[in-house]
Design a protein around this motif. Sequence first.
Motif, PDB file in Angstrom:
ATOM      1  N   ASN A   1      -1.349   4.223 -23.605  1.00  0.00           N
ATOM      2  CA  ASN A   1      -0.470   3.174 -23.113  1.00  0.00           C
ATOM      3  C   ASN A   1       0.975   3.671 -23.029  1.00  0.00           C
ATOM      4  O   ASN A   1       1.690   3.390 -22.060  1.00  0.00           O
ATOM      5  CB  ASN A   1      -0.545   1.951 -24.028  1.00  0.00           C
ATOM      6  CG  ASN A   1       0.005   0.698 -23.387  1.00  0.00           C
ATOM      7  OD1 ASN A   1      -0.362   0.348 -22.273  1.00  0.00           O
ATOM      8  ND2 ASN A   1       0.885   0.007 -24.095  1.00  0.00           N
ATOM      9  N   VAL A   2       1.397   4.421 -24.042  1.00  0.00           N
ATOM     10  CA  VAL A   2       2.765   4.953 -24.038  1.00  0.00           C
ATOM     11  C   VAL A   2       2.928   5.980 -22.928  1.00  0.00           C
ATOM     12  O   VAL A   2       3.894   5.929 -22.153  1.00  0.00           O
ATOM     13  CB  VAL A   2       3.124   5.589 -25.395  1.00  0.00           C
ATOM     14  CG1 VAL A   2       4.559   6.112 -25.365  1.00  0.00           C
ATOM     15  CG2 VAL A   2       2.961   4.583 -26.527  1.00  0.00           C
ATOM     16  N   PHE A   3       1.987   6.920 -22.827  1.00  0.00           N
ATOM     17  CA  PHE A   3       2.147   7.981 -21.834  1.00  0.00           C
ATOM     18  C   PHE A   3       2.009   7.435 -20.417  1.00  0.00           C
ATOM     19  O   PHE A   3       2.744   7.861 -19.511  1.00  0.00           O
ATOM     20  CB  PHE A   3       1.131   9.094 -22.068  1.00  0.00           C
ATOM     21  CG  PHE A   3       1.418  10.325 -21.251  1.00  0.00           C
ATOM     22  CD1 PHE A   3       2.532  11.102 -21.530  1.00  0.00           C
ATOM     23  CD2 PHE A   3       0.592  10.704 -20.209  1.00  0.00           C
ATOM     24  CE1 PHE A   3       2.814  12.246 -20.780  1.00  0.00           C
ATOM     25  CE2 PHE A   3       0.861  11.838 -19.455  1.00  0.00           C
ATOM     26  CZ  PHE A   3       1.970  12.616 -19.738  1.00  0.00           C
ATOM     27  N   GLN A   4       1.094   6.503 -20.200  1.00  0.00           N
ATOM     28  CA  GLN A   4       0.967   5.909 -18.874  1.00  0.00           C
ATOM     29  C   GLN A   4       2.221   5.137 -18.488  1.00  0.00           C
ATOM     30  O   GLN A   4       2.659   5.170 -17.336  1.00  0.00           O
ATOM     31  CB  GLN A   4      -0.268   5.005 -18.818  1.00  0.00           C
ATOM     32  CG  GLN A   4      -1.579   5.773 -18.827  1.00  0.00           C
ATOM     33  CD  GLN A   4      -2.799   4.875 -18.868  1.00  0.00           C
ATOM     34  OE1 GLN A   4      -2.691   3.645 -18.886  1.00  0.00           O
ATOM     35  NE2 GLN A   4      -3.980   5.477 -18.879  1.00  0.00           N
ATOM     36  N   CYS A   5       2.817   4.462 -19.450  1.00  0.00           N
ATOM     37  CA  CYS A   5       4.080   3.772 -19.197  1.00  0.00           C
ATOM     38  C   CYS A   5       5.183   4.786 -18.886  1.00  0.00           C
ATOM     39  O   CYS A   5       6.006   4.559 -17.982  1.00  0.00           O
ATOM     40  CB  CYS A   5       4.462   2.904 -20.396  1.00  0.00           C
ATOM     41  SG  CYS A   5       6.015   2.019 -20.191  1.00  0.00           S
ATOM     42  N   PHE A   6       5.181   5.884 -19.607  1.00  0.00           N
ATOM     43  CA  PHE A   6       6.187   6.923 -19.383  1.00  0.00           C
ATOM     44  C   PHE A   6       6.086   7.486 -17.966  1.00  0.00           C
ATOM     45  O   PHE A   6       7.091   7.594 -17.247  1.00  0.00           O
ATOM     46  CB  PHE A   6       6.033   8.039 -20.414  1.00  0.00           C
ATOM     47  CG  PHE A   6       6.969   9.189 -20.200  1.00  0.00           C
ATOM     48  CD1 PHE A   6       8.264   9.138 -20.680  1.00  0.00           C
ATOM     49  CD2 PHE A   6       6.554  10.320 -19.509  1.00  0.00           C
ATOM     50  CE1 PHE A   6       9.142  10.191 -20.467  1.00  0.00           C
ATOM     51  CE2 PHE A   6       7.425  11.374 -19.297  1.00  0.00           C
ATOM     52  CZ  PHE A   6       8.722  11.306 -19.772  1.00  0.00           C
ATOM     53  N   THR A   7       4.878   7.875 -17.542  1.00  0.00           N
ATOM     54  CA  THR A   7       4.726   8.473 -16.215  1.00  0.00           C
ATOM     55  C   THR A   7       4.980   7.452 -15.111  1.00  0.00           C
ATOM     56  O   THR A   7       5.539   7.787 -14.065  1.00  0.00           O
ATOM     57  CB  THR A   7       3.334   9.104 -16.044  1.00  0.00           C
ATOM     58  OG1 THR A   7       2.309   8.132 -16.303  1.00  0.00           O
ATOM     59  CG2 THR A   7       3.157  10.280 -17.011  1.00  0.00           C
ATOM     60  N   ASP A   8       4.570   6.200 -15.338  1.00  0.00           N
ATOM     61  CA  ASP A   8       4.837   5.136 -14.367  1.00  0.00           C
ATOM     62  C   ASP A   8       6.346   4.909 -14.226  1.00  0.00           C
ATOM     63  O   ASP A   8       6.876   4.789 -13.120  1.00  0.00           O
ATOM     64  CB  ASP A   8       4.132   3.853 -14.816  1.00  0.00           C
ATOM     65  CG  ASP A   8       4.245   2.721 -13.804  1.00  0.00           C
ATOM     66  OD1 ASP A   8       4.687   2.956 -12.667  1.00  0.00           O
ATOM     67  OD2 ASP A   8       3.879   1.574 -14.162  1.00  0.00           O
ATOM     68  N   THR A   9       7.052   4.868 -15.358  1.00  0.00           N
ATOM     69  CA  THR A   9       8.507   4.695 -15.322  1.00  0.00           C
ATOM     70  C   THR A   9       9.165   5.859 -14.596  1.00  0.00           C
ATOM     71  O   THR A   9      10.056   5.665 -13.754  1.00  0.00           O
ATOM     72  CB  THR A   9       9.078   4.587 -16.745  1.00  0.00           C
ATOM     73  OG1 THR A   9       8.435   3.525 -17.450  1.00  0.00           O
ATOM     74  CG2 THR A   9      10.583   4.313 -16.711  1.00  0.00           C
ATOM     75  N   LEU A  10       8.739   7.077 -14.897  1.00  0.00           N
ATOM     76  CA  LEU A  10       9.330   8.260 -14.277  1.00  0.00           C
ATOM     77  C   LEU A  10       9.086   8.276 -12.773  1.00  0.00           C
ATOM     78  O   LEU A  10       9.976   8.664 -11.992  1.00  0.00           O
ATOM     79  CB  LEU A  10       8.769   9.514 -14.932  1.00  0.00           C
ATOM     80  CG  LEU A  10       9.416  10.853 -14.563  1.00  0.00           C
ATOM     81  CD1 LEU A  10      10.910  10.839 -14.857  1.00  0.00           C
ATOM     82  CD2 LEU A  10       8.728  11.986 -15.314  1.00  0.00           C
TER      83      LEU A  10
END
Length: 271
Positions: free
Chosen positions: A181-190
């Motif tokens: 969830n954290v990494f998917q949010c990170f890549t989506d934000t980026l």
Amino acid sequence: MTMLVSWIGIDTHGPTSAYIAADSRISWNMTNKFDFGKKVFASKKYPEILGYAGDVLFPSIVLEQIIELIDADVLLSKEMTCDSKNKIIFEKICSSMSKYPHLCIGNDVQIIHLSRDTNVNGYPTFYHYKLTWNKRSGFRKKQISIPTTSGLLCVLGSGKNEFEDKYSFYQKGVNSNTSRNVFQCFTDTLDNITDPYCGGAPQLVGLIRKPLTAGINFGIVSKGKRYFLGMEIPRSSHFNNIEWRNELFELCDGETKKIKVGAAHQPNPNI
């Protein structure tokens, strides 16, 4: 200016893994940028990972030196506690800063350090530390508590607000309180960030619970290309000498860029 996040993975026995992810953009102003800068670091011999935000030149030089000292076995020893290891690492950073021309630092310096103890009997403990510096107040050190469920530990950099806004939405979804969830949010934000000072490919380092393991530098499959610590990897490389993850945090084959056979699919329900 960076977007950098750290997080922890936890199961019924406690922490299983810890990670730091960052973007790869180094910016001098709104138009001059370099999208292949290294911002995260992992020891090849000790369970230590580091990352930075803010000023680029000082931490990129000093953290690389510290990792080399660690891997040469001249800075740490296997018998040290995490607090002892962190004390040495942060004292080395502070000592280097005392010799660095402060007028050459345009921004503050923010450094995070994740460590795991060397206990080989039972389940190890993870520790998270943050060191900040600015011209007004100097250095400040803080230990960040490890939660009881998987999730975010720390967010730094100019992309902090955009990430946190999106993460509050992600935490309402079915993947809340998970590493992916954290990494998917990170890549989506980026992928969708409006901050012109954040960009480039994701880069990732981590620690796992398995005894006698060191830090891990992950390869990232992003937008159909392969990256390692911010640098695109050419076609002629030996891809599967390292572990690969894609933007969904799925375990990938570096050669084919596809999810590995038998690896768990981790779709992002938020996009």
